[in-house]
Write a protein that holds these residues in place. Structure first.
Motif, mmCIF file in Angstrom:
data_model
loop_
_atom_site.group_PDB
_atom_site.id
_atom_site.type_symbol
_atom_site.label_atom_id
_atom_site.label_comp_id
_atom_site.label_asym_id
_atom_site.label_seq_id
_atom_site.Cartn_x
_atom_site.Cartn_y
_atom_site.Cartn_z
ATOM 1 N N ASP A 1 -18.387 -14.864 14.419
ATOM 2 C CA ASP A 1 -18.242 -15.014 15.867
ATOM 3 C C ASP A 1 -17.608 -16.356 16.216
ATOM 4 O OD1 ASP A 1 -19.462 -12.568 16.199
ATOM 5 O OD2 ASP A 1 -21.335 -13.371 17.045
ATOM 6 N N ALA B 1 -13.977 -16.405 15.379
ATOM 7 C CA ALA B 1 -13.203 -15.575 16.300
ATOM 8 C C ALA B 1 -12.972 -16.278 17.634
ATOM 9 C CB ALA B 1 -13.931 -14.246 16.531
ATOM 10 N N CYS B 2 -13.925 -17.110 18.037
ATOM 11 C CA CYS B 2 -13.805 -17.850 19.298
ATOM 12 C C CYS B 2 -13.051 -19.158 19.133
ATOM 13 C CB CYS B 2 -15.190 -18.127 19.880
ATOM 14 S SG CYS B 2 -16.086 -16.640 20.369
ATOM 15 N N TYR C 1 -14.321 -18.796 6.540
ATOM 16 C CA TYR C 1 -13.932 -18.805 7.950
ATOM 17 C C TYR C 1 -13.345 -20.137 8.400
ATOM 18 C CZ TYR C 1 -16.138 -14.263 8.533
ATOM 19 O OH TYR C 1 -16.459 -12.925 8.451
ATOM 20 N N LYS D 1 -18.044 -17.043 23.400
ATOM 21 C CA LYS D 1 -16.693 -17.036 23.972
ATOM 22 C C LYS D 1 -16.685 -17.631 25.373
ATOM 23 C CE LYS D 1 -12.297 -15.616 24.012
ATOM 24 N NZ LYS D 1 -11.887 -15.945 25.381
#
Length: 267
Positions: A22, A25-26, A53, A255
């Motif tokens: 997460d 991704a943000c 990541y 996000k």
């Protein structure tokens, strides 16, 4: 200098299965993780996830210092933080009234020595209802603690005790790491603060302070002003968003919070 996110809304299994992904991704740059979660996940797994990541580990936050057992966990945790390449080992002071000043000073010295050996910087987290809470107490323990002790400045935990921008200016030379957290104070919030400051065992006040924490932009704190003040005093370290009351849809909150920060700053 980067923007991080704390794993406080994810349990250890969810950190592995969702959380790290997460954050990537943000487009966060780094992560803060509690010591207990880091131990549960395991050094090898956590290191592999961070590498996969491309996230830095900013801070390993030790648990509350209530007992000698908690102290030993923090001392041992310094080694794990160092092995994982973390910059900081976070120290949560004892709640008010748990230990005397002499004991707390000894605990800080022991953690500071372990952190120095592990190659990480120990940072004290001023916290409501804790042994290090108000500005004068922050100053005292930075002065009386071990030479390598620095400050984790938390916007929401400073909010109740003084102007945040003035706090940043006051402690500019001591701030090594920053928590960005908003607060939406409920009715009688100041009464709850006074109860905690007085050392009362008032769980209603504890709950009300905790539940005042909210997403960035949903409370009273101006994070554009906070960012400008940090820049003005020459702070060039990491800034980590810490959200803890939004358990549903954690990816959405990850996000939304970085989007808000980006909307009011150049980060």
């Amino acid at each position: 200098m980067g923007t991080g996110y704390a794993t406080i809304m994810y349990d250890s299994e969810a950190v592995v299965s969702e959380g790290i992904g997460d954050f990537a991704a943000c487009r966060y740059d780094g992560v803060e993780i509690g010591l207990g979660k880091a131990e549960a996940i395991g050094e090898s797994t956590l290191r592999d996830l961070l590498e996969e990541y491309e996230l830095d580990l900013y801070c390993v936050m030790a648990g509350w210092l209530n007992t000698e057992e908690d102290l030993r966990a923090a001392v041992d945790g310094a080694g794990l933080a160092g092995s994982l390449g973390a910059d900081f080992l976070g120290i949560l002071p004892p709640p008010r009234g748990v230990v005397d000043d002499e004991t707390f000073a000894d605990w800080l010295d022991r953690i500071g020595a372990a952190a120095a050996e592990a190659g990480v910087t120990p940072i004290v987290h001023h916290h409501f209802g804790a042994h290090v809470e108000q500005p004068e107490e922050i100053r005292r323990w930075l002065d009386e603690g071990p030479d390598n002790l620095e400050l984790l400045f938390d916007t929401a935990h400073y909010y109740a005790y003084g102007d945040i921008t003035e706090g940043i200016e006051r402690f500019a030379d001591d701030i090594a790491y920053v928590h960005l957290k908003d607060v939406d104070p409920p009715a009688e919030f100041q009464t709850h603060v006074e109860n905690l400051t007085a050392g009362k065992k008032d769980y209603d006040s504890i709950v009300n302070y905790i539940w005042a924490f909210t997403d960035l932009g949903k409370g009273d704190i101006d994070f554009g002003e906070v960012s400008e003040t940090l820049d003005a005093v020459g702070y060039d370290g990491h800034r980590t968003i810490e959200i803890e009351n939004q358990k549903d849809h954690p990816l959405v909150h990850a996000k939304e919070n970085i989007d808000h920060l980006r909307s009011v700053t150049d980060r």
